[in-house]
Write an enzyme that holds these catalytic residues in place. Structure first.
Site, PDB file in Angstrom:
ATOM      1  N   GLY B 339      24.033   6.553  46.622  1.00 37.23           N
ATOM      2  CA  GLY B 339      24.271   7.979  46.759  1.00 37.23           C
ATOM      3  C   GLY B 339      23.074   8.682  47.373  1.00 37.23           C
ATOM      4  O   GLY B 339      22.345   8.112  48.184  1.00 37.23           O
ATOM      5  N   SER B 340      22.844   9.892  46.923  1.00 45.86           N
ATOM      6  CA  SER B 340      21.811  10.718  47.547  1.00 45.86           C
ATOM      7  C   SER B 340      20.393  10.219  47.307  1.00 45.86           C
ATOM      8  O   SER B 340      19.451  10.753  47.885  1.00 45.86           O
ATOM      9  CB  SER B 340      21.918  12.157  47.033  1.00 45.86           C
ATOM     10  OG  SER B 340      23.203  12.647  47.293  1.00 45.86           O
ATOM     11  N   THR B 341      20.220   9.219  46.427  1.00 45.07           N
ATOM     12  CA  THR B 341      18.848   8.781  46.144  1.00 45.07           C
ATOM     13  C   THR B 341      18.209   8.110  47.350  1.00 45.07           C
ATOM     14  O   THR B 341      17.001   7.907  47.377  1.00 45.07           O
ATOM     15  CB  THR B 341      18.798   7.779  44.967  1.00 45.07           C
ATOM     16  OG1 THR B 341      19.644   6.673  45.284  1.00 45.07           O
ATOM     17  CG2 THR B 341      19.250   8.428  43.676  1.00 45.07           C
TER      18      THR B 341
END
Lengths: 377, 634
Positions: B339-341
């Site tokens: 995801g956004s990590t």
């Protein structure tokens, strides 16, 4: 020629058993000595397997098969053997290659080929095929063999040996290489080649070492110093030396060997059965057995000396000498003179495949001996 | 020299053959002589010696297993130790009525009644003087129960042995691993002789990876056995008075295994587990300076002590059938959509390839459309983020910013850059079982799919890869490692659990080297600063996604939240947490390094199906980091 044979028989009237042996192309002294060794073997085996009759029965059956092989092979005239020699050799190589790719694995080695009905070790075929091949090759050629012929023969003997060593089965590889080499030696290999080869072999030792498998290296190292590894590979040697040494001159008596019965001695029914004999029958027992073996070898060499063509001579000589190597390597490794390579004690160790090959080899010797053509003196 | 033609000369050949035959016969006689001499030496000259070894007192060599090395954490806390344990043994030849004895023992609750038949069968298969173990784990009460009734049970006795014990139990189950009974398969890869007498061997984690250090060298000693092969006496004190066979030493003390010191901080590990609070999840904390794994937790865990004492079938089945799969190491083997990590790495790729300038703005209307397509890629925030630059896009985790620029960057450059910063390949940590994760590429897709129409790479797949969704996945160890690369401005250090080995006899400590991997070099070094600032904006910015959770930390955190989709929502549907099955809820993730200005640690957190990264994963990370910095102050 036919009349000469008739004349010979007329001179010496034969008893019934002798006539029977002659018609079956068997050699009485050799056969008796072989049967004597086998009988001793069964007796010792009974003790070594913890008096389990089932195993002795199965070994007796194998012995029967082996004797049948002897009988069959003895009926084949040497000339026919010579004709088949190269084909047998090629078939043997083919089987070896097949084993290398499709063989069954047992105890970490790929030695067995499953032909549906029977499982067998193609390397056994080579024990006969290699001396046959070398004798066939040298038969027509002028002796001592010229250099390029020597090279061809070495290839024929060592290529299968390398394939067998790759299985890995160092013991059989050594025996196969020996059988080819002995035929060459008897053919009159020039001594300078021999010395050159010896020097080359010494130089090749480090290379060989490099290609050896871990367990093979360990065996050699353990041979140098068995006590370095008393729980691993050195254990066999330590225990077999105790077994032989504690037997003394007269032995502890049949079925009384404590080393074997308390299961100190590993492989006591197979490769290390020589130690059981030493423990139970002592030095005298071992000397008697060695005497029988020597008699068999001597008879083989006598047959070789009386053989009448190059092929028969080389074949008989090579088979007899290889038999001696068998005995010497096994006795040597069990008594701590040689490193442990898996060579069974011929005709005595438990197991069937090698016995059939051995007996077939003696069938060849008998076939050679009983088909001498009497030359006019 | 003129070629000489050679003819066969039967007489000459026969003479040659006879000569060789005679030579062979002589050699045979000589070799036989050597053999006979050897036999005489063994059987006549040395006979008394060997007879002594073999006859009245038979000496057998018995292996003495070495003591397994201990495992410590970085502050010397013991993570794996050897404790004495008691087991109940029976020697069949000394027992008249086996069944009656076993029934009596079962009545005293010393053995399980169901075990009786198994024990009887086992006893029939082995020799009558060799002990059969009745009970591997006797508790204190059982030991006492038996001790007072010992005289009623001739042939049954208690034997002490060492048992592996893990004082922190489930907390270290996945990292330290556990030992278990030596199996035939273990023996295929181990040196057989060295394991004679050893009953347990490392099966997982550090116990498995450092088996060769921990095990030590087997010793041996001689035991005296009687004519029936039973051990009468053990010849002790092998060191002072070495026994000999053939004039050589045949007893040797075992060499104990080396102790292994881990970089793990058990208190940080416990803090991580506490913060996960029983949810399915994982936390990895790395020391960015040397790659030490300070904490690597996976919950739920299991008790490794069950395995080291021989796990019962019921316990094992319970672990296997637990829907939360406690045996699974989520930190090392769990692969999740990041995801956004991974937006920091993605942003760095955009800057590096000059797809976007540092201050360049993009309007986010809440969705993105590829040219010529009607499909809407939605932002997590329906109404959009408005006009954002890189720092704002990071702070608010604007998806459209990354959709748009990521699709310009393209999958090839994306794959190359993310791989360089440690994603999509194993970090090479020193324990087995790590999963490589995946950064997709055209090449990968061609190889991964069978059907031709599936093998092509579609532009839409690049779009979702830009926010760490789609085919992309990563382990928490990888995310922590890759975040450490950002903290170290491109220096990559291989994560490691073991940092030193120690000799238990001399106490000598040998440091294990830390391994540096190929460095990431940027054309413009200032891009590192920009990314760090954008990650600080996540925790400190007015609209940072983790500003609430990381408010008031005494240390400055550069972080990034992530909420990874497990379940795709239809074009016009709304994601509603309450309506979706718990297992299909989003994973909550958070990565960070701190202190932002002089980094010491990097961290990656996942809470499976936890929901939002900011509200669920960030507090876990905060608790762990608070613990780290509080301990550092002291």
């Amino acid at each position: 020629m036919f009349e000469q044979t008739q004349a010979f028989e007329a001179r010496r009237p034969l008893t019934l058993p002798a006539r029977l042996l002659r018609s079956l192309h068997l050699d009485a002294p050799l056969l008796i000595a072989l049967l004597a060794v086998c009988a001793i073997g069964l007796g010792v085996l009974y003790s070594a397997v913890g008096q389990n009759p089932a195993l002795v029965v199965s070994q007796t059956l194998r012995l029967g098969v082996a004797l049948a092989a002897l009988l069959v092979v003895a009926q084949i005239p040497p000339a026919a053997l010579r004709k088949w020699a190269p084909w047998l050799f090629l078939a043997g190589i083919g089987l070896l290659l097949a084993t290398l790719f499709f063989g069954d694995v047992g105890k970490g080695a790929r030695r067995w080929l499953d032909l549906g009905i029977v499982r067998f070790q193609p390397s056994e075929v080579l024990k006969l095929a290699v001396p046959l091949m070398v004798a066939w090759y040298l038969h027509e050629r002028a002796l001592p063999p010229a250099f390029h012929h020597v090279l061809v023969i070495l290839l024929a003997a060592f290529a299968p040996a390398v394939l067998i060593a790759a299985q890995p089965d160092l013991g059989t590889a050594v025996l196969v290489a020996c059988s080819g080499f002995f035929a060459l030696l008897l053919a009159g290999l020039r001594l300078r080649y021999l010395f050159a080869a010896g020097a080359l072999a010494l130089a090749a030792l480090p290379v060989l070492w490099h290609f050896m498998l871990d367990y093979q290296r360990r065996r050699v190292l353990t041979f140098m110093n068995p006590e370095s590894d008393p729980l691993g590979a050195g254990y066999n040697i330590i225990q077999s030396k105790i077994a032989i040494g504690s037997g003394g001159v007269f032995g502890k008596g049949w079925l009384n060997g404590t080393q074997a019965h308390l299961e100190f001695l590993p492989e006591r029914a197979t490769d290390f059965i020589f130690a059981v004999i030493g423990e139970e029958f002592g030095l005298l027992g071992l000397l008697a057995l060695l005497g029988l073996y020597l008699f068999i070898v001597a008879r083989g060499l006598y047959i070789a000396a009386n053989a009448q063509d190059t092929f028969s001579r080389l074949l008989a000589g090579s088979l007899s000498l290889t038999f001696f190597v068998y005995v010497f390597v096994n006795a040597g490794m069990v008594s701590g003179l040689l490193p442990v390579v898996g060579v069974p004690l011929p005709l005595v160790s438990f197991g069937g495949t090698s016995m059939v090959t051995l007996m077939a080899g003696f069938g060849i010797l008998m076939s050679i001996h009983t088909r001498r053509k009497l030359l006019a003196a | 020299m003129a070629p000489r033609i050679r003819f066969k000369d039967p007489w000459r050949e026969q003479r040659l053959f006879f000569g060789r035959l005679i030579a062979a016969a002589v050699v045979i006689v000589l070799l036989t002589g050597v053999l006979v001499a050897r036999l005489v030496q063994l059987q006549v000259l040395n006979h008394p010696h060997f007879a002594g070894l073999s006859q009245d007192n038979r000496i057998r060599i018995e292996p003495v297993p070495p003591t397994r090395g201990l495992i410590y954490d970085r502050h010397g806390q013991i993570l794996a130790e050897n404790l004495p344990a008691y087991q109940l043994e029976l020697i069949p030849e000394q027992v008249d009525d086996m069944r009656a004895t076993l029934s009596a023992l079962a009545e005293l609750d010393l053995i399980a009644p169901g075990e009786i038949d198994r024990i009887l069968a086992l006893a029939r298969r082995q020799r009558r003087f060799e002990p059969v173990t009745l009970n591997f784990r006797m508790d204190d009460e059982q030991v006492a129960t038996f001790a007072v009734r010992r005289q009623h049970f001739p042939g049954v006795d208690i034997r002490a042995r060492l048992r592996r014990h893990y004082p922190f139990g489930a907390a270290t189950a996945h990292t330290v691993g556990y030992v278990g009974g030596l199996s035939a398969r273990d023996l295929e890869r181990l040196e057989r002789a060295n394991y004679a007498g050893t009953s347990q061997v490392g099966k997982t984690g550090v116990e498995f990876a450092y088996e060769s250090l921990l095990h030590g060298q087997v010793g041996y000693r001689q035991v005296v056995v009687n004519a029936r092969g039973r051990v009468l006496q053990r010849l002790e004190t092998p060191a002072e008075r070495p026994a000999t066979v053939d004039g050589r030493r045949t007893s040797r003390l075992p060499v104990p295994g080396q102790d292994v010191v881990l970089g793990l901080d058990i208190h940080l590990q416990l803090a991580a587990i506490e913060a996960l609070a029983g949810r399915r999840g994982a936390v990895v904390v790395l020391d960015t300076r040397d790659g030490d794994v300070l904490a690597m937790a996976s919950t739920p865990g299991f008790d490794p002590n069950l395995f080291s004492t021989g796990i019962s079938q019921t316990d094992y089945q319970a672990l296997l059938s637990d829907p939360d799969n406690p045996l699974f190491d989520r930190a090392l083997r769990g692969i999740y959509p990041p995801g956004s990590t991974i937006k920091p790495q993605m942003a760095l790729a955009l800057l590096h390839h000059r797809v976007v300038g540092p201050g360049e703005r993009l309007f986010c209307p809440g969705h993105f459309r590829l040219p010529g397509s009607s499909h809407r890629f939605r932002d997590w925030r329906r109404e959009g983020h408005g006009n954002v630059d890189l720092i704002e896009a990071m702070a608010q985790s604007c998806d459209v910013y990354f959709y748009a620029h990521g699709s310009t960057l393209g999958i090839d450059r994306m794959h190359e850059f993310l791989s360089a910063v440690g994603l999509g390949e194993r970090t090479g940590i020193d324990i087995q079982g790590e999963r490589p994760g995946l950064v997709p590429s055209r090449e990968w897709k061609r190889a991964a799919f069978r059907r031709r129409e599936d093998q092509a790479w579609f532009p839409g797949e690049t779009v979702i890869a830009a926010i760490g969704q789609g085919y992309m996945n990563a382990t928490m160890l990888q995310l922590a490692h890759s975040t450490a690369v950002l903290a170290r401005r491109g220096v990559r250090i291989q994560p490691r659990l073991a940092i030193a080995s120690a000799d238990p006899l001399t106490g000598e400590l040998i440091n294990l080297p830390s391994v540096e991997l190929s460095q990431v070099v940027l054309e413009d070094e200032r891009h590192w600063d920009l990314i760090r600032d954008s990650m600080i904006a996540v925790t400190r910015g007015a609209r940072g996604t983790a500003r609430l959770q990381l408010r008031g930390t005494s240390y400055l955190v550069a972080g990034k939240t992530g909420t990874a989709q497990v379940f795709s929502v239809g074009q016009d549907e709304e994601y509603d947490e309450d309506e979706i099955d718990e297992r299909l809820r989003d994973h909550a993730l958070f990565v960070a390094f701190a202190p932002a200005e002089a980094p010491e640690i990097s961290i990656a957190v996942i809470v499976e199906n936890g929901g939002s990264g900011s509200s669920v994963a960030a507090p876990v990370a905060r608790a762990v980091m608070d613990r780290y910095f509080a301990a550092r102050e002291r």
